[in-house]
Design an enzyme around this catalytic site. Structure first.
Site, PDB file in Angstrom:
ATOM      1  N   GLY A  94       0.824  -1.002  -0.087  1.00  0.00           N
ATOM      2  CA  GLY A  94      -0.106   0.075  -0.057  1.00  0.00           C
ATOM      3  C   GLY A  94       0.809   1.222   0.006  1.00  0.00           C
ATOM      4  O   GLY A  94       2.002   1.263   0.356  1.00  0.00           O
ATOM      5  N   GLY A  96       2.800   3.479   1.506  1.00  0.00           N
ATOM      6  CA  GLY A  96       3.173   3.798   2.882  1.00  0.00           C
ATOM      7  C   GLY A  96       3.851   5.342   3.229  1.00  0.00           C
ATOM      8  O   GLY A  96       4.034   5.622   4.102  1.00  0.00           O
ATOM      9  N   ASP A 129       8.720   5.924   7.719  1.00  0.00           N
ATOM     10  CA  ASP A 129       8.325   7.194   8.319  1.00  0.00           C
ATOM     11  C   ASP A 129       7.520   7.923   7.488  1.00  0.00           C
ATOM     12  O   ASP A 129       7.194   9.235   7.682  1.00  0.00           O
ATOM     13  CB  ASP A 129       9.569   8.159   8.552  1.00  0.00           C
ATOM     14  CG  ASP A 129      10.434   8.310   7.322  1.00  0.00           C
ATOM     15  OD1 ASP A 129      10.065   7.608   6.303  1.00  0.00           O
ATOM     16  OD2 ASP A 129      11.576   8.923   7.473  1.00  0.00           O
ATOM     17  N   ARG A 187      -1.670  -1.288 -10.128  1.00  0.00           N
ATOM     18  CA  ARG A 187      -0.396  -1.872 -10.137  1.00  0.00           C
ATOM     19  C   ARG A 187      -0.797  -3.669 -10.288  1.00  0.00           C
ATOM     20  O   ARG A 187      -2.019  -3.746  -9.881  1.00  0.00           O
ATOM     21  CB  ARG A 187       0.600  -1.842  -8.988  1.00  0.00           C
ATOM     22  CG  ARG A 187       0.774  -0.217  -8.639  1.00  0.00           C
ATOM     23  CD  ARG A 187       1.114  -0.266  -7.274  1.00  0.00           C
ATOM     24  NE  ARG A 187       1.052   1.239  -6.828  1.00  0.00           N
ATOM     25  CZ  ARG A 187       2.180   1.725  -6.814  1.00  0.00           C
ATOM     26  NH1 ARG A 187       3.511   1.086  -6.963  1.00  0.00           N
ATOM     27  NH2 ARG A 187       2.472   3.061  -6.468  1.00  0.00           N
ATOM     28  N   ASP A 256       4.593  -4.966  -7.219  1.00  0.00           N
ATOM     29  CA  ASP A 256       4.059  -3.478  -7.020  1.00  0.00           C
ATOM     30  C   ASP A 256       4.439  -2.509  -7.812  1.00  0.00           C
ATOM     31  O   ASP A 256       4.109  -1.391  -7.749  1.00  0.00           O
ATOM     32  CB  ASP A 256       4.082  -3.253  -5.498  1.00  0.00           C
ATOM     33  CG  ASP A 256       5.339  -3.461  -5.024  1.00  0.00           C
ATOM     34  OD1 ASP A 256       6.283  -4.186  -4.987  1.00  0.00           O
ATOM     35  OD2 ASP A 256       5.920  -2.364  -4.429  1.00  0.00           O
ATOM     36  N   ASN A 257       5.606  -2.779  -8.350  1.00  0.00           N
ATOM     37  CA  ASN A 257       6.058  -1.713  -9.230  1.00  0.00           C
ATOM     38  C   ASN A 257       5.813  -2.020 -10.565  1.00  0.00           C
ATOM     39  O   ASN A 257       6.791  -1.534 -11.525  1.00  0.00           O
ATOM     40  CB  ASN A 257       7.702  -1.634  -8.965  1.00  0.00           C
ATOM     41  CG  ASN A 257       7.938  -1.104  -7.710  1.00  0.00           C
ATOM     42  OD1 ASN A 257       7.133  -0.492  -6.721  1.00  0.00           O
ATOM     43  ND2 ASN A 257       8.997  -1.515  -6.929  1.00  0.00           N
TER      44      ASN A 257
HETATM   45  P1  AMP Z   1       9.281   0.847  -3.142  1.00  0.00           P
HETATM   46  O1  AMP Z   1      10.419   0.096  -2.731  1.00  0.00           O
HETATM   47  O2  AMP Z   1       9.344   2.057  -3.287  1.00  0.00           O
HETATM   48  O3  AMP Z   1       8.417   0.364  -4.373  1.00  0.00           O
HETATM   49  O4  AMP Z   1       8.079   0.553  -1.657  1.00  0.00           O
HETATM   50  C1  AMP Z   1       7.790  -0.448  -1.198  1.00  0.00           C
HETATM   51  C2  AMP Z   1       6.776  -0.265  -0.235  1.00  0.00           C
HETATM   52  O5  AMP Z   1       7.435   0.389   0.751  1.00  0.00           O
HETATM   53  C3  AMP Z   1       5.580   0.549  -0.660  1.00  0.00           C
HETATM   54  O6  AMP Z   1       4.331   0.095  -0.090  1.00  0.00           O
HETATM   55  C4  AMP Z   1       5.984   2.082   0.074  1.00  0.00           C
HETATM   56  O7  AMP Z   1       4.855   2.818   0.204  1.00  0.00           O
HETATM   57  C5  AMP Z   1       6.615   1.630   1.290  1.00  0.00           C
HETATM   58  N1  AMP Z   1       7.754   2.640   1.747  1.00  0.00           N
HETATM   59  C6  AMP Z   1       8.855   2.796   1.006  1.00  0.00           C
HETATM   60  N2  AMP Z   1       9.426   3.715   1.807  1.00  0.00           N
HETATM   61  C7  AMP Z   1       8.608   3.896   2.968  1.00  0.00           C
HETATM   62  C8  AMP Z   1       8.890   5.331   3.890  1.00  0.00           C
HETATM   63  N3  AMP Z   1       9.721   5.785   4.014  1.00  0.00           N
HETATM   64  N4  AMP Z   1       7.679   5.036   4.847  1.00  0.00           N
HETATM   65  C9  AMP Z   1       6.840   4.309   4.489  1.00  0.00           C
HETATM   66  N5  AMP Z   1       6.606   3.450   3.619  1.00  0.00           N
HETATM   67  C10 AMP Z   1       7.432   3.232   2.658  1.00  0.00           C
HETATM   68 MG    MG Z   2       6.940   0.799  -5.164  1.00  0.00          MG
END
Ligand code: AMP
Ligand code: MG
Length: 492
Positions: A94, A96, A129, A187, A256-257
């Site tokens: 989700g 985040g 965060d 996604r 998810d990407n």
């Molecule tokens: P990503 O690797 O950027 O595709 O992120 C994978 C998951 O981690 C997604 O659900 C993001 O929303 C969550 N996420 C990545 N960085 C953060 C952060 N600093 N705080 C909260 N959720 C995060």
């Molecule tokens: Mg992502």
């Protein structure tokens, strides 16, 4: 309407996502930040979205909106729920650290998601965060805009706002929010979430929503969801072929990407390959090479298989039959991929028409590039300039390349098109510049450490027209001195 738009800098939101079943999102406002300021605004993109770029840049409106301190009129901020396989492991994810403000309807009638990334914690933040650092958000800005200019489907970057707050990673870093523009943020992982935690109706509502937004011309009736699967597989096959052809390595091809629209999304540990090697990996945590350059077409197929699995209940009421339909589409993915790749390679080599040995000609060149550690982009760049310049990469002086060049020239001689036509095709297919890592890092260092955006502006200007072959682009095509493998990090 116009008066209203003038007050709100041209925002013209619809919020169709809020009409999906509630399990797909959580409505919530972004968290306010201490001292918002606008670091970068994409004025041309803003204008094409129907926004008043001048107003956004001048007043405090842009900073306030893009940092998340002011919700524009008509927006309905929400965090999207999704799941996904991360490095092969299924997890609930989700948004985040992101919020969808809504869908901007442009003057041309197109619909684009406007999302804030780095806008604070949400119910899906887990231990994160909710924040993002300035460097990685500017990095996404540079690389996504470069991809767009290269002609590769991608989410885009509308603005970066600094928050005036510190965030904590390995070190203390300045916080920022990226305003991202996407055809949608649906996604493969959104479908996995629906299949795992939704009812049959929820899955169907999501599939119908995806069709309406991205594939409105699909036939209605029985084969509708098989057609959706086929359409998504085709768009992804075309996308991955484009990545391979420019040497782009995504780095984190988790489900998810991977978008349903076929746009590149989530610029984390991505980079362009310098010297050609299919085993090239950029992400520091990808220790097994799952997302290596040469593995991207296969991993996309793996992700699409996960997508197909979510659709099984919609493909046919008998599971066996449903699986048969899904498998046929996944086989087709590879056919489409290979066709797109080969068509792209022919263009890169200036070849018109089709000859049986074209694929071998392209593959043999790649083998030579690998053997002689030749730079991928610059080899094609130099081939495109052949006849106009005597200088070329070291590869060009080797005996085995000399033999390859004879075969290539013979192939060119067999087609009726002139050398000039070939060269024009090659220059339109081989970028003179790509966002090289050392150039991107240099631009980020100036921006983040010295508040100097001029280095980034110059880089953005040259990347905005990658097929120009202008004299100013020469210096940007210089390869970095060898200094061990480049690594990008996930701690974004
Ligand atoms: P990503 O690797 O950027 O595709 O992120 C994978 C998951 O981690 C997604 O659900 C993001 O929303 C969550 N996420 C990545 N960085 C953060 C952060 N600093 N705080 C909260 N959720 C995060
Ligand atoms: Mg992502």
């Amino acid at each position: 309407m116009n008066e209203h738009n003038a007050q709100t800098a041209g925002w013209n939101f619809d919020t169709s996502y809020t009409r999906l079943p509630e399990l797909f999102y959580t409505l919530m406002a972004p968290s306010s930040v201490r001292a918002p300021s606008l670091v970068k605004l994409n004025e041309r993109l803003a204008s094409s979205l129907g926004l008043d770029a001048k107003a956004l840049a001048k007043s405090d409106e842009g900073a306030a909106v893009f940092a998340g301190n002011r919700v524009p009129e008509g927006a309905s901020p929400l965090a999207q729920a999704y799941a996904g396989h991360q490095f092969g492991h299924f997890t609930m994810l989700g948004d985040g650290r992101a919020l969808l403000l809504g869908e901007q309807i442009t003057p041309a009638g197109d619909r684009f998601d406007i999302q804030l990334k780095g806008s604070g914690r949400t119910p899906y933040s887990r231990r994160g965060d909710g924040r993002a650092a300035l460097g990685p958000m500017l990095r996404e800005y540079i690389v996504s805009e470069a991809m767009h200019a290269l002609g590769i489907p991608t989410t885009r970057s509308l603005a970066v706002a600094a928050t005036g707050e510190k965030i904590y990673r390995e070190t203390e870093l300045p916080g920022a929010v990226l305003a991202r523009v996407a055809a949608s943020h649906l996604r493969v992982g959104t479908f996995q979430y629906a299949a795992q935690w939704g009812a049959a109706d929820d899955l169907q509502a999501l599939a119908d929503y995806a069709i309406a937004r991205h594939y409105p011309d699909l036939p209605s009736g029985d084969g509708r969801y098989a057609a959706l699967l086929q359409a998504v597989c085709s768009r992804q096959a075309a996308l991955i072929a484009k990545w391979q052809l420019v040497g782009f390595i995504h780095g984190v091809m988790n489900t998810d990407n991977m978008t349903i629209s076929g746009e590149t999304i989530d610029y984390g540990p991505c980079a362009f390959m310098d010297s050609y090697d299919p085993a090239t990996v950029f992400s520091s945590i990808d220790t097994h090479g799952r997302y290596a350059y040469g593995n991207q077409p296969n991993i996309a197929a793996w992700n699409l298989a996960r997508f197909a699995e979510t659709l099984l209940p919609l493909l046919h009421e008998e599971e066996e039959r449903a699986i048969g339909i899904a498998e046929a589409e996944l086989v087709r993915y590879f056919d489409v991929y290979r066709g797109e790749w080969l068509a792209g390679m022919r263009a890169k080599l200036g070849l018109f028409g089709e000859e049986e040995h074209d694929q071998a000609l392209a593959e043999d060149l790649l083998s030579l590039m690998q053997k002689h550690h030749a730079d991928y982009t610059n080899t094609f760049r130099a081939l495109s300039a052949e006849g106009t310049t005597e200088s070329g990469p070291m590869l060009f002086g080797t005996a085995d390349f000399g033999q390859w060049r004879e075969r290539w020239r013979a192939r060119l001689a067999r087609q009726e098109q002139s050398h000039e036509e070939s060269r024009r095709l090659m220059r339109a297919s081989n970028p003179a510049v790509i966002p090289r890592n050392h150039r991107v890092e240099e631009a980020l260092a100036a921006a983040v450490e010295r508040d100097d955006l001029s280095v980034m502006e110059r880089l953005l200007a040259t990347l905005a027209d990658p097929y120009a072959y202008s004299p100013e682009q020469e210096e940007f095509s210089v390869v970095p001195a060898p200094s061990g493998p480049y690594r990008t990090f996930c701690g974004t």
